[in-house]
Scaffold this active site. Structure first.
Site, mmCIF file in Angstrom:
data_model
loop_
_atom_site.group_PDB
_atom_site.id
_atom_site.type_symbol
_atom_site.label_atom_id
_atom_site.label_comp_id
_atom_site.label_asym_id
_atom_site.label_seq_id
_atom_site.Cartn_x
_atom_site.Cartn_y
_atom_site.Cartn_z
ATOM 1 N N ASN A 87 -10.326 -0.230 0.608
ATOM 2 C CA ASN A 87 -8.872 -0.084 0.566
ATOM 3 C C ASN A 87 -8.373 -0.610 -0.775
ATOM 4 O OD1 ASN A 87 -6.120 -0.391 0.813
ATOM 5 N ND2 ASN A 87 -6.178 -1.302 2.852
ATOM 6 N N CYS A 134 0.815 -1.219 0.000
ATOM 7 C CA CYS A 134 0.000 0.000 0.000
ATOM 8 C C CYS A 134 0.848 1.269 0.000
ATOM 9 C CB CYS A 134 -0.948 0.005 1.192
ATOM 10 S SG CYS A 134 -1.967 -1.462 1.271
ATOM 11 N N HIS A 153 -3.281 7.067 3.398
ATOM 12 C CA HIS A 153 -3.696 5.825 2.741
ATOM 13 C C HIS A 153 -5.070 5.442 3.291
ATOM 14 C CE1 HIS A 153 -4.082 1.802 1.436
ATOM 15 N NE2 HIS A 153 -3.693 1.232 2.564
HETATM 16 O O1 UT7 Z 1 -3.615 -1.430 3.661
HETATM 17 C C1 UT7 Z 1 -3.202 -1.925 4.889
HETATM 18 C C2 UT7 Z 1 -3.882 -3.034 5.387
HETATM 19 N N1 UT7 Z 1 -4.756 -3.256 6.416
HETATM 20 C C3 UT7 Z 1 -5.298 -2.432 7.341
HETATM 21 O O2 UT7 Z 1 -5.066 -1.281 7.436
HETATM 22 C C4 UT7 Z 1 -6.229 -3.078 8.323
HETATM 23 C C5 UT7 Z 1 -6.157 -2.478 9.682
HETATM 24 N N2 UT7 Z 1 -7.115 -3.093 10.569
HETATM 25 C C6 UT7 Z 1 -8.447 -2.883 10.525
HETATM 26 O O3 UT7 Z 1 -8.918 -2.118 9.697
HETATM 27 C C7 UT7 Z 1 -9.322 -3.526 11.553
HETATM 28 O O4 UT7 Z 1 -8.492 -4.218 12.476
HETATM 29 C C8 UT7 Z 1 -10.372 -4.513 10.982
HETATM 30 C C9 UT7 Z 1 -11.440 -3.737 10.239
HETATM 31 C C10 UT7 Z 1 -9.713 -5.516 10.044
HETATM 32 C C11 UT7 Z 1 -11.039 -5.266 12.115
HETATM 33 O O5 UT7 Z 1 -11.632 -4.353 13.022
HETATM 34 P P1 UT7 Z 1 -11.349 -4.452 14.574
HETATM 35 O O6 UT7 Z 1 -12.156 -3.413 15.202
HETATM 36 O O7 UT7 Z 1 -9.863 -4.412 14.783
HETATM 37 O O8 UT7 Z 1 -11.953 -5.863 14.931
HETATM 38 P P2 UT7 Z 1 -11.227 -7.145 15.542
HETATM 39 O O9 UT7 Z 1 -10.325 -7.768 14.523
HETATM 40 O O10 UT7 Z 1 -10.656 -6.821 16.887
HETATM 41 O O11 UT7 Z 1 -12.494 -8.080 15.717
HETATM 42 C C12 UT7 Z 1 -13.568 -7.758 16.618
HETATM 43 C C13 UT7 Z 1 -14.674 -8.742 16.380
HETATM 44 C C14 UT7 Z 1 -14.224 -10.200 16.347
HETATM 45 O O12 UT7 Z 1 -15.219 -10.974 16.972
HETATM 46 P P3 UT7 Z 1 -15.028 -11.490 18.484
HETATM 47 O O13 UT7 Z 1 -13.780 -12.300 18.452
HETATM 48 O O14 UT7 Z 1 -14.926 -10.249 19.300
HETATM 49 O O15 UT7 Z 1 -16.283 -12.273 18.706
HETATM 50 C C15 UT7 Z 1 -14.197 -10.511 14.883
HETATM 51 O O16 UT7 Z 1 -14.409 -11.886 14.616
HETATM 52 O O17 UT7 Z 1 -15.294 -8.495 15.131
HETATM 53 C C16 UT7 Z 1 -15.385 -9.718 14.388
HETATM 54 N N3 UT7 Z 1 -15.332 -9.406 12.966
HETATM 55 C C17 UT7 Z 1 -16.443 -9.154 12.247
HETATM 56 N N4 UT7 Z 1 -17.741 -9.115 12.577
HETATM 57 C C18 UT7 Z 1 -18.626 -8.821 11.599
HETATM 58 C C19 UT7 Z 1 -14.253 -9.330 12.147
HETATM 59 N N5 UT7 Z 1 -14.642 -9.039 10.921
HETATM 60 C C20 UT7 Z 1 -15.984 -8.920 10.947
HETATM 61 C C21 UT7 Z 1 -16.960 -8.634 9.965
HETATM 62 N N6 UT7 Z 1 -18.259 -8.585 10.349
HETATM 63 N N7 UT7 Z 1 -16.639 -8.379 8.672
#
Ligand code: UT7
Length: 312
Positions: A269, A114, A239
């Site tokens: 993204n 990215c 980004h």
């Molecule tokens: O270009 C560079 C690349 N990447 C990035 O910049 C990504 C950076 N990270 C993020 O944007 C965020 O970490 C995410 C959007 C990927 C995830 O959001 P988060 O607030 O960090 O959530 P988390 O990974 O801590 O997950 C919280 C909960 C989990 O459930 P439990 O374990 O609390 O029951 C996940 O399983 O949210 C769940 N979850 C979802 N729920 C509904 C993860 N993805 C989803 C989804 N829909 N799509």
């Protein structure tokens, strides 16, 4: 003083097909409310007939036409991408042919995930200083849908396909860039060709924490080295990975929130295409023009991150 660049013109290209959050909720256990509040994304584009190279060609064609330049005067073509049509030939070589550019051109791809477009701009700026031809074409193009696992709800909701391009020339304008790299395979990776499961893998919350720190560091160091403050900048283009990441960074600059432009709701993204897609939008809307001062900051797999300040 080191030479800077003038952005002569920009262009962009998107696939026809739009994937909404509701569409994804039919594929994986997710919903519009979760995606909107956790990422700011409402929709993203996905290639059908289009490819990384066809999008790159279309975006570049638009930028070159808008620039109104003689294409024989383009001496550098760089495509920042993680998802080229071929391992070789490079996407940049195919763009050279499709646009009917001279064979006397330095054409190659940039692989910095990215952060790739910013690495491309820095590389093109330096190459132009020694180039016999005045213009460089720098493109960010991604067909991420090829490497997305559409059973993984934590990643498939984030990414989109698209491309954007800029035509630049050397100019006596400010330009300052700082870049970093930290070898890390654990938090964000995709195996190379030959591997059956060459899909994007990510530890989202770790990337999130890294991103907030990296963007803040890049902005602070570039502002500090230039000896200016956010008040003297017209736009701070981050980004577009997650609206919450940008909001965290924005909070460090109270009163300047409107400088942190976001368009992630429309595209998701798009990796190397995300920053040039913002540049193209800002130029088209007349929000950026010759003399505007911008900071661009990016981060991604590598890990890599980069910040640049430029007077466009
Ligand atoms: O270009 C560079 C690349 N990447 C990035 O910049 C990504 C950076 N990270 C993020 O944007 C965020 O970490 C995410 C959007 C990927 C995830 O959001 P988060 O607030 O960090 O959530 P988390 O990974 O801590 O997950 C919280 C909960 C989990 O459930 P439990 O374990 O609390 O029951 C996940 O399983 O949210 C769940 N979850 C979802 N729920 C509904 C993860 N993805 C989803 C989804 N829909 N799509």
């Amino acid at each position: 003083m080191m030479k800077g660049i003038r952005i002569v013109a920009t262009g962009s290209a998107l696939p026809e097909k739009v994937i909404t959050n509701d569409d994804l909720s039919r594929l994986v256990d997710t919903n519009d409310e979760w995606i909107t509040t956790r990422t700011g994304i409402k929709q993203r584009y996905q290639c059908g007939q289009e490819t990384c190279v066809s999008l790159a060609v279309q975006a570049a064609e638009e930028a070159v036409s808008r620039a109104g330049i003689d294409r024989a005067e383009i001496g550098v073509v760089l495509v920042a991408t993680q998802t080229p049509d071929y391992i070789f030939p490079s996407a940049a070589c195919l763009v050279q042919k499709e646009l009917g550019l001279s064979e006397e051109v330095m054409a190659f791809d940039i692989g910095a995930a990215c952060t790739g477009f910013l690495m491309g701009l820095g590389t093109a700026r330096a190459l132009l200083e020694a180039s016999p031809k005045p213009y460089a074409l720098v493109i960010g193009s991604e067909q991420l849908s090829k490497i997305i696992d559409y059973t993984d709800r934590s990643t498939c909701i984030l990414f989109g396909d698209g491309a954007a391009a800029v035509v630049i020339e050397s100019a006596d304008k400010s330009f300052r860039q700082k870049s970093w790299a930290r070898g890390n395979r654990e938090v964000l990776s995709c195996l190379g060709p030959g591997n059956a499961n060459a899909k994007l893998q990510m530890l989202g919350s770790e990337v999130f924490r890294f991103a907030v720190t990296a963007l803040a560091q890049a902005i602070e160091e570039v502002l500090g080295e230039e000896g200016i403050t956010m008040a003297e900048v017209d736009y701070c283009i981050c980004h577009q990975a997650n609206a919450r990441i940008i909001s965290h960074v924005m909070k460090k600059y109270p009163g300047f929130e409107d400088k942190f432009y976001m368009n992630i709701e429309k595209y998701g993204n798009t990796s190397a295409a995300s920053i040039p897609l913002v540049l193209d939008e800002l130029f088209r809307e007349g929000k950026l023009r010759s003399g505007s001062r911008v900071i661009c900051v990016g981060f991604g797999a590598g890990l890599t991150w980069s910040g640049l300040y430029m007077e466009v």
